[in-house]
Scaffold this motif. Structure first.
Motif, PDB file in Angstrom:
ATOM      1  N   HIS A  15     -26.469 -42.473 -20.300  1.00 15.84           N
ATOM      2  CA  HIS A  15     -25.428 -42.464 -21.345  1.00 15.84           C
ATOM      3  C   HIS A  15     -25.100 -43.933 -21.643  1.00 15.84           C
ATOM      4  CE1 HIS A  15     -21.800 -40.476 -23.286  1.00 15.84           C
ATOM      5  NE2 HIS A  15     -21.482 -41.760 -23.312  1.00 15.84           N
ATOM      6  N   ASP A  72     -28.182 -39.065 -23.293  1.00  7.77           N
ATOM      7  CA  ASP A  72     -27.003 -38.746 -24.116  1.00  7.77           C
ATOM      8  C   ASP A  72     -26.995 -39.646 -25.345  1.00  7.77           C
ATOM      9  OD1 ASP A  72     -26.436 -37.313 -21.839  1.00  7.77           O
ATOM     10  OD2 ASP A  72     -24.515 -38.285 -21.424  1.00  7.77           O
ATOM     11  N   VAL A 130     -28.839 -34.886 -24.995  1.00  6.09           N
ATOM     12  CA  VAL A 130     -27.506 -34.292 -24.946  1.00  6.09           C
ATOM     13  C   VAL A 130     -26.671 -34.935 -26.045  1.00  6.09           C
ATOM     14  CG1 VAL A 130     -25.433 -33.930 -23.560  1.00  6.09           C
ATOM     15  CG2 VAL A 130     -27.706 -33.864 -22.472  1.00  6.09           C
ATOM     16  N   SER A 164     -24.566 -37.959 -15.351  1.00  4.43           N
ATOM     17  CA  SER A 164     -24.877 -38.849 -16.472  1.00  4.43           C
ATOM     18  C   SER A 164     -24.266 -40.221 -16.191  1.00  4.43           C
ATOM     19  CB  SER A 164     -24.320 -38.261 -17.768  1.00  4.43           C
ATOM     20  OG  SER A 164     -24.612 -39.104 -18.860  1.00  4.43           O
ATOM     21  N   VAL A 213     -23.491 -35.942 -27.938  1.00  5.38           N
ATOM     22  CA  VAL A 213     -22.084 -36.148 -27.576  1.00  5.38           C
ATOM     23  C   VAL A 213     -21.211 -36.540 -28.772  1.00  5.38           C
ATOM     24  CG1 VAL A 213     -22.744 -36.795 -25.223  1.00  5.38           C
ATOM     25  CG2 VAL A 213     -22.385 -38.593 -26.931  1.00  5.38           C
TER      26      VAL A 213
END
Length: 301
Positions: free
Chosen positions: A206, A230, A9, A174, A11
């Motif tokens: 994360h 992430d 993911v 997350s 970010v």
């Protein structure tokens, strides 16, 4: 047993840019999102619908959503802290929303001026509106290891907030090591506590790289069966509680680790480096990615 594939993911366009001293224009942010989607990334945090007074770096996120070249198989997510944010995200065309809570009372009060319980209560109308529009919602839990105000966070504290978000309807939660003080053993204890109530396939990592532990923590999490990570291109972002410290782990470094483990991600390193080169040049900074610097040492400004 490590997973066969991992979903990364991205970010960088939201979490990575929101702590910058000078806001980046919506046009530049949209260009970054497009370059990231061209690399094979399929989940990109595109903007945040928070008050521009609170986070001026995320102002005009609606323009970012309106400017990007949308690809059918890409999730363009938006952070939506309240009902107004969710309404704005829907108007802008976000196809996923995200809500965030803290595992630490001190951080919750300092960050969003309310208790953890109050923050969760605020998400109820957000979840309801998302459900009406068939928009999936991702949850974030911050300060899973420690808090700049309260000190150490217990795994049980993290597990309780994670369970609440999951039961509220977040399809994935997350777990954020916001200060970056985590080490592999501590991260595993947090995952074990959370996994008692939430299946591992609904958890994500994360981890900030403040103390250089993010990749080790990610590997430890993979060993526990976690398969969503992430990260931010070029290691964008910082830890506001540790001046000069790095924040998000770099997507390039995560990708290099996955490639070395024969774990599929669907991301092409050369195109990811193109996105990193672009944003570093725009910001006038050097990439914080060790992999990026090694593979393209002259491209980062």
């Amino acid at each position: 047993m490590l997973p066969d594939s991992v979903r990364i993911v991205e970010v960088g366009a939201r979490d990575g840019l929101q702590n910058l001293p000078t806001p980046v224009s919506p046009e530049i942010r949209a260009q970054l999102v497009d370059l990231l989607s061209q690399s094979g990334l399929r989940h990109i945090e595109t903007g945040s619908f928070v008050s521009p007074k609170s986070v001026p770096q995320m102002a005009e996120s609606d323009q970012v959503f309106q400017t990007i070249y949308r690809q059918d198989n890409v999730v363009y997510a938006a952070l939506t802290p309240n009902l107004r944010g969710m309404e704005d995200a829907l108007k802008a065309g976000a196809n996923e929303a995200a809500v965030f809570a803290s595992a630490s009372e001190g951080f919750s009060q300092k960050n969003i001026n309310c208790s953890i319980a109050e923050s969760l209560k605020r998400f109820e109308p957000v979840m309801e509106l998302a459900k009406q529009h068939n928009i999936p919602v991702r949850g974030y839990v911050s300060c899973i290891i420690s808090c700049p105000y309260d000190g150490e966070t217990t795994p049980q504290q993290v597990a309780e907030v994670t369970k609440a978000l999951y039961q509220m309807g977040c399809y994935e939660v997350s777990l954020g090591d916001t200060v970056g003080t985590g080490t592999p053993l501590r991260v595993k204890k947090v995952l074990e506590a959370c996994n008692r109530n939430v299946p591992m396939e609904h958890l994500a990592a994360h981890y900030h790289n403040t103390y250089g532990q993010a990749l080790a923590n990610i590997y430890a999490s993979l060993e526990e069966g976690l398969a969503v990570v992430d990260s931010a291109v070029a290691g964008l972002g910082g830890c506001p509680y540790a001046p000069g410290a790095s924040g998000n782990v770099a997507t390039e470094d995560v990708l290099y680790l996955m490639e070395g483990l024969n774990i599929k991600t669907g991301i092409q390193m050369d195109k990811l480096l193109k996105a990193a080169t672009f944003i570093c040049k725009q910001l006038g900074i050097r990439s914080r990615s060790s992999t990026g610097l090694a593979l393209k040492p002259h491209s980062s400004g």
